[in-house]
Scaffold this active site. Structure first.
Site, PDB file in Angstrom:
ATOM      1  N   ARG A  57       0.879  -1.179   0.000  1.00 55.55           N
ATOM      2  CA  ARG A  57       0.000   0.000   0.000  1.00 55.55           C
ATOM      3  C   ARG A  57       0.910   1.221   0.000  1.00 55.55           C
ATOM      4  O   ARG A  57       1.720   1.406   0.897  1.00 55.55           O
ATOM      5  CB  ARG A  57      -0.916  -0.012   1.218  1.00 55.55           C
ATOM      6  CG  ARG A  57      -1.911   1.159   1.292  1.00 55.55           C
ATOM      7  CD  ARG A  57      -2.891   0.929   2.428  1.00 55.55           C
ATOM      8  NE  ARG A  57      -3.872   1.995   2.586  1.00 55.55           N
ATOM      9  CZ  ARG A  57      -3.877   2.887   3.567  1.00 55.55           C
ATOM     10  NH1 ARG A  57      -2.904   2.864   4.487  1.00 55.55           N
ATOM     11  NH2 ARG A  57      -4.818   3.793   3.645  1.00 55.55           N
ATOM     12  N   ASN A  65      -7.306   8.035   2.654  1.00 56.34           N
ATOM     13  CA  ASN A  65      -6.903   7.469   3.932  1.00 56.34           C
ATOM     14  C   ASN A  65      -7.722   8.070   5.077  1.00 56.34           C
ATOM     15  O   ASN A  65      -7.873   9.291   5.177  1.00 56.34           O
ATOM     16  CB  ASN A  65      -5.420   7.758   4.183  1.00 56.34           C
ATOM     17  CG  ASN A  65      -4.909   7.116   5.461  1.00 56.34           C
ATOM     18  OD1 ASN A  65      -4.805   5.906   5.554  1.00 56.34           O
ATOM     19  ND2 ASN A  65      -4.607   7.941   6.463  1.00 56.34           N
ATOM     20  N   GLU A  66      -8.261   7.214   5.943  1.00 59.21           N
ATOM     21  CA  GLU A  66      -8.946   7.615   7.177  1.00 59.21           C
ATOM     22  C   GLU A  66      -9.732   8.909   6.973  1.00 59.21           C
ATOM     23  O   GLU A  66      -9.431   9.942   7.583  1.00 59.21           O
ATOM     24  CB  GLU A  66      -7.933   7.739   8.307  1.00 59.21           C
ATOM     25  CG  GLU A  66      -7.228   6.419   8.579  1.00 59.21           C
ATOM     26  CD  GLU A  66      -6.183   6.495   9.691  1.00 59.21           C
ATOM     27  OE1 GLU A  66      -6.033   7.563  10.310  1.00 59.21           O
ATOM     28  OE2 GLU A  66      -5.530   5.457   9.952  1.00 59.21           O
ATOM     29  N   HIS A  99      -8.731   0.024  10.029  1.00 59.04           N
ATOM     30  CA  HIS A  99      -7.399   0.216  10.595  1.00 59.04           C
ATOM     31  C   HIS A  99      -7.464  -0.156  12.077  1.00 59.04           C
ATOM     32  O   HIS A  99      -8.266   0.402  12.826  1.00 59.04           O
ATOM     33  CB  HIS A  99      -6.933   1.654  10.413  1.00 59.04           C
ATOM     34  CG  HIS A  99      -6.707   2.020   8.978  1.00 59.04           C
ATOM     35  ND1 HIS A  99      -6.241   3.266   8.582  1.00 59.04           N
ATOM     36  CD2 HIS A  99      -6.869   1.306   7.831  1.00 59.04           C
ATOM     37  CE1 HIS A  99      -6.130   3.289   7.259  1.00 59.04           C
ATOM     38  NE2 HIS A  99      -6.514   2.107   6.785  1.00 59.04           N
ATOM     39  N   TYR A 136      -5.830  -0.231  15.539  1.00 55.19           N
ATOM     40  CA  TYR A 136      -4.846   0.223  16.514  1.00 55.19           C
ATOM     41  C   TYR A 136      -5.440   0.030  17.907  1.00 55.19           C
ATOM     42  O   TYR A 136      -5.945  -1.048  18.215  1.00 55.19           O
ATOM     43  CB  TYR A 136      -4.419   1.670  16.209  1.00 55.19           C
ATOM     44  CG  TYR A 136      -3.634   1.799  14.920  1.00 55.19           C
ATOM     45  CD1 TYR A 136      -2.299   1.410  14.856  1.00 55.19           C
ATOM     46  CD2 TYR A 136      -4.229   2.294  13.761  1.00 55.19           C
ATOM     47  CE1 TYR A 136      -1.569   1.511  13.682  1.00 55.19           C
ATOM     48  CE2 TYR A 136      -3.495   2.399  12.573  1.00 55.19           C
ATOM     49  CZ  TYR A 136      -2.174   2.000  12.540  1.00 55.19           C
ATOM     50  OH  TYR A 136      -1.452   2.093  11.371  1.00 55.19           O
ATOM     51  N   GLU A 168      -4.457  -1.240   7.861  1.00 54.47           N
ATOM     52  CA  GLU A 168      -3.332  -0.806   8.685  1.00 54.47           C
ATOM     53  C   GLU A 168      -3.465  -1.462  10.053  1.00 54.47           C
ATOM     54  O   GLU A 168      -4.570  -1.647  10.550  1.00 54.47           O
ATOM     55  CB  GLU A 168      -3.325   0.716   8.902  1.00 54.47           C
ATOM     56  CG  GLU A 168      -2.907   1.555   7.735  1.00 54.47           C
ATOM     57  CD  GLU A 168      -2.782   3.025   8.135  1.00 54.47           C
ATOM     58  OE1 GLU A 168      -2.610   3.309   9.347  1.00 54.47           O
ATOM     59  OE2 GLU A 168      -2.865   3.881   7.241  1.00 54.47           O
ATOM     60  N   TRP A 186       1.331  -1.354   9.090  1.00 55.95           N
ATOM     61  CA  TRP A 186       1.941  -0.018   9.037  1.00 55.95           C
ATOM     62  C   TRP A 186       3.220  -0.045   9.858  1.00 55.95           C
ATOM     63  O   TRP A 186       3.169  -0.390  11.031  1.00 55.95           O
ATOM     64  CB  TRP A 186       0.979   1.032   9.601  1.00 55.95           C
ATOM     65  CG  TRP A 186       1.531   2.411   9.418  1.00 55.95           C
ATOM     66  CD1 TRP A 186       2.432   3.038  10.231  1.00 55.95           C
ATOM     67  CD2 TRP A 186       1.261   3.322   8.342  1.00 55.95           C
ATOM     68  NE1 TRP A 186       2.747   4.283   9.725  1.00 55.95           N
ATOM     69  CE2 TRP A 186       2.037   4.481   8.567  1.00 55.95           C
ATOM     70  CE3 TRP A 186       0.439   3.264   7.213  1.00 55.95           C
ATOM     71  CZ2 TRP A 186       2.009   5.577   7.717  1.00 55.95           C
ATOM     72  CZ3 TRP A 186       0.407   4.347   6.362  1.00 55.95           C
ATOM     73  CH2 TRP A 186       1.182   5.497   6.607  1.00 55.95           C
TER      74      TRP A 186
END
Length: 468
Positions: A102, A179-180, A246, A248, A275, A304
């Protein structure tokens, strides 16, 4: 990658306010686990995808043009901030077994625009290294909360501006629109804006698989993407959109990881982890669960990131100083650990049949193996067989060798025979047919005091299979 995680030069990282992070985690804590199990009011779309010219979505799976299942295993590379590093980075990432990269790009609104010539060069390098390119526009990160961020509509305009670099590359390129694309402010606008961006690209002639990121800095703690995914998918005239979460700090337990991903799988909607890291300042993501769950479900993941992180999150670098010979603990984990890229990656068949770092050539099948229960002197196991080819399997025999002298005492879904440690499982009448992209399961009980070690290889009708 949210602003606090962006791999950009020192002095250009903006950390989200602590209050916002505290609110995010406290809101998540108020939600019962059962809430994670509900997709929302929309039913999955009933209509089939329009015939695609390259990578495309069908039956909730990402397929290549030839119908082969494609599971992304790769990492993110911050091209727009480190363009001089890209040639070596793509080569090194491929050498470590990845089948996808990516690539971070800029629309020109926050950083120097990656123009048509640059995008064409990146695509050419991806093809030279035999990896699938996921190209993402990063300037949308945290829109509505991050003052410099731009809208998804603006990102769609960028893709239209570089379209000539992408036309005809549908076998090799996935367009990750932005992105996001929302932070934690006004994120309810995500659904309408995402639909409009998809439609703008389709109206401009894009036939590529499109990828859309979740709001809430990519983590969707509000479940906005989860609860509206079916309607977003239906808004794509080609039914060729996949969803990216994503993971996290919000995803700090195996239960949260599994619940979120299984909701999409159950609804027949394509999802990947676009990610994730092994630690983060907003909480400690459960990377082991992320990698194990995506492996068991046959879903993609993109860690990531390769190198170049700043602003206090340098620990997210996989290679110290872009040096492939200096992998960090995170780099060792994702490339060489359990369920990692080296063990599970399979090269896209558009580049030939060899698997990346996954251990040799494989046929049009993939197998998952799990121990679901264990007791003194025995255990229960489950095997999932997926047809990753373009034609149906009608009757099969699955073979494997136990590493610890285990012996099958009972099996369902197939009929077993065993010679020493070598097991042969012949399909039952109700599991004999495996359509392209479909899976069947068999279960068994085995005895053994030597351990429950996982077989290292599986064959289906004498053809080696990839691992799920």
């Amino acid at each position: 990658m949210s602003a606090s995680r962006t791999a950009r030069p020192a002095g250009r990282t903006t950390t989200p306010p602590a209050a916002r992070l505290g609110l995010l985690l406290s809101l998540l804590a108020l939600l019962p686990l059962s809430a994670l199990l509900v997709l929302g009011p929309q039913a999955p779309p009933a209509h089939a995808a329009v015939a695609a010219t390259g990578l495309h979505v069908s039956g909730g799976r990402l397929l290549e043009a030839n119908g082969n299942d494609f599971v992304m295993r790769g990492v993110n590379h911050a091209h727009t901030w480190y363009p001089s590093r890209t040639t070596a980075a793509l080569s090194d990432i491929k050498a470590l077994g990845a089948n996808t990269v990516r690539v971070v790009l800029s629309t020109g609104d926050q950083w120097t625009k990656n123009d048509t010539a640059d995008v064409a060069n990146i695509v050419a390098q991806c093809k030279q290294n035999k990896v699938i390119c996921v190209l993402e526009a990063h300037d949308t990160t945290g829109y509505g909360e991050q003052s410099a961020a731009v809208s998804l509509s603006r990102a769609a305009d960028y893709w239209v501006s570089v379209r000539t670099a992408l036309t005809g590359q549908e076998n090799y390129v996935i367009v990750n629109i932005g992105n996001e694309p929302y932070g934690n402010t006004n994120y309810t606008g995500w659904t309408a804006d995402t639909k409009a961006a998809i439609q703008k690209l389709r109206n401009a002639g894009f036939e590529h698989t499109l990828m859309v990121d979740a709001p809430n800095w990519g983590q969707d703690w509000s479940f906005t993407m989860r609860d509206n995914a079916a309607s977003v998918f239906a808004a794509d005239s080609l039914r060729n959109t996949m969803f990216s979460i994503h993971m996290y700090g919000v995803f700090d337990t195996a239960a949260k990881v599994s619940s979120y991903l299984n909701t999409f799988v159950a609804a027949g909607l394509p999802i990947l982890v676009g990610e994730f890291g092994d630690m983060h300042s907003d909480g400690d993501p459960d990377e082991d669960a992320i990698m194990a769950t995506t492996r068991s479900l046959g879903l993609g993941y993109l860690g990531w990131s390769w190198s170049g992180n700043g602003g206090g999150v340098e620990y997210l670098d996989m290679a110290a100083g872009f040096n492939a010979n200096a992998l960090t603990s995170w780099g060792q984990r994702i490339f060489k650990g359990t369920d990692g890229i080296g063990a599970t990656s399979k090269q896209a068949t558009v580049y030939g049949s060899s698997s990346g770092g996954g251990g040799g050539t494989t046929g049009s099948c993939a197998v998952g193996y799990t121990v679901s229960g264990q007791w003194s002197g025995g255990f229960q196991g489950e095997v999932v067989i997926r047809n990753t080819g373009s034609t149906a399997v009608n009757g099969w025999t699955l073979g494997w060798t136990f590493p610890d002298g285990q012996r099958v005492t009972q099996m369902w879904g197939a009929t077993s025979s065993q010679n020493g440690s070598a097991v042969s499982a012949a399909s039952a009448s109700y599991t004999a047919v495996i359509d392209p992209g479909a899976s069947v399961s068999l279960g068994f009980i085995a005895s053994g005091t030597g351990g429950t070690g996982t077989p290292s290889a599986f064959t289906l009708n004498s053809t080696a299979c990839a691992r799920l």
